[in-house]
Design a protein around this motif. Sequence first.
Motif, PDB file in Angstrom:
ATOM      1  N   SER A  55     141.928  20.600  27.522  1.00  0.00           N
ATOM      2  CA  SER A  55     140.903  21.658  27.357  1.00  0.00           C
ATOM      3  C   SER A  55     141.552  22.479  26.616  1.00  0.00           C
ATOM      4  N   SER A  66     141.169  26.933  26.952  1.00  0.00           N
ATOM      5  CA  SER A  66     140.132  27.466  27.805  1.00  0.00           C
ATOM      6  C   SER A  66     140.820  29.294  27.550  1.00  0.00           C
ATOM      7  N   MET A  78     133.740  17.349  40.736  1.00  0.00           N
ATOM      8  CA  MET A  78     132.462  17.580  39.657  1.00  0.00           C
ATOM      9  C   MET A  78     131.564  16.553  40.224  1.00  0.00           C
ATOM     10  N   LYS A 118     127.955  14.904  38.594  1.00  0.00           N
ATOM     11  CA  LYS A 118     127.850  14.531  37.349  1.00  0.00           C
ATOM     12  C   LYS A 118     125.933  13.793  37.873  1.00  0.00           C
ATOM     13  N   GLU A 122     126.826  19.761  34.962  1.00  0.00           N
ATOM     14  CA  GLU A 122     127.917  18.867  35.831  1.00  0.00           C
ATOM     15  C   GLU A 122     127.974  20.398  36.879  1.00  0.00           C
ATOM     16  N   ASN A 155     132.478  25.257  39.745  1.00  0.00           N
ATOM     17  CA  ASN A 155     132.109  25.496  38.583  1.00  0.00           C
ATOM     18  C   ASN A 155     130.461  24.758  37.975  1.00  0.00           C
ATOM     19  N   GLY A 201     128.748  22.459  34.453  1.00  0.00           N
ATOM     20  CA  GLY A 201     129.206  22.484  33.104  1.00  0.00           C
ATOM     21  C   GLY A 201     128.044  21.310  32.498  1.00  0.00           C
ATOM     22  N   GLY A 249     133.434  18.068  26.398  1.00  0.00           N
ATOM     23  CA  GLY A 249     132.583  18.412  27.735  1.00  0.00           C
ATOM     24  C   GLY A 249     132.342  20.217  27.147  1.00  0.00           C
ATOM     25  N   ARG A 262     132.688  24.232  30.236  1.00  0.00           N
ATOM     26  CA  ARG A 262     132.546  24.329  31.582  1.00  0.00           C
ATOM     27  C   ARG A 262     132.865  25.690  31.530  1.00  0.00           C
ATOM     28  N   TYR A 263     132.620  26.322  32.779  1.00  0.00           N
ATOM     29  CA  TYR A 263     132.082  27.532  33.160  1.00  0.00           C
ATOM     30  C   TYR A 263     133.336  27.476  34.415  1.00  0.00           C
ATOM     31  N   ASN A 264     134.311  28.679  34.866  1.00  0.00           N
ATOM     32  CA  ASN A 264     135.042  28.097  36.323  1.00  0.00           C
ATOM     33  C   ASN A 264     134.427  29.928  37.105  1.00  0.00           C
TER      34      ASN A 264
END
Length: 204
Positions: free
Chosen positions: A29, A31, A106, A108, A118, A156, A158, A170, A172-174
């Motif tokens: 990824s 980021s 995760m 899903k 997710e 997370n 996403g 994908g 995703r936000y953390n």
Amino acid sequence: MKKIILAAIAVLTFGWANAQEVKFGVKGSVSLSNFTGDDNGFDWKSKVGFNAGGFAEIKFSEKFAIQPEILYSLQGAKTKYEDGYASDIYTYDEKYNLSYINVPVMFKYYAAEKFNIEVGPQIGFLVSAKCKYEYLNESETEDVKDIFKSVDFGLNFGAGYDISKNISAGVRYNLGLSNIAKTEEGNDFKLHNSGFSLSVAYKF
């Protein structure tokens, strides 16, 4: 947060025992990470990083799956710091590079055949923390691991899309939930990790 992690492990164990299909894979990824919380005079800005690692997708129905992951992640933030007096003001660029081993789990849900959303908890273990100071043409890097806590907890959110049988993408936000800054007694300064990531994965 610890209760959430334990619940995730319990559900993961149940899912593995009742799995209809298990696929392993690797992912990488790009980021965009930052610090949130108390700025304490710092104007935090996002910095570009990455994460990479492996995962197992445990699918126990057409709609539901659990995906535990182990990822090496480069996170952090950057800011500018001013020092000096009156006309002798110096501006330093500071970039905090924090390396973690993150373990997200995760959950899903396949809203469509190839599209999923997710959510899941994440625990991170700090590997290293360095700050790079830059002023004009000079730079210096300092080890700052002692000012950050060794464990981080987050949540997370996403979504993902299966481009083909083996390749998926994908976003995703953390959301960092725990204070990662080490503080002295009586100091309530709080700092949290946060970030977006855009990933590509390959399932075997």
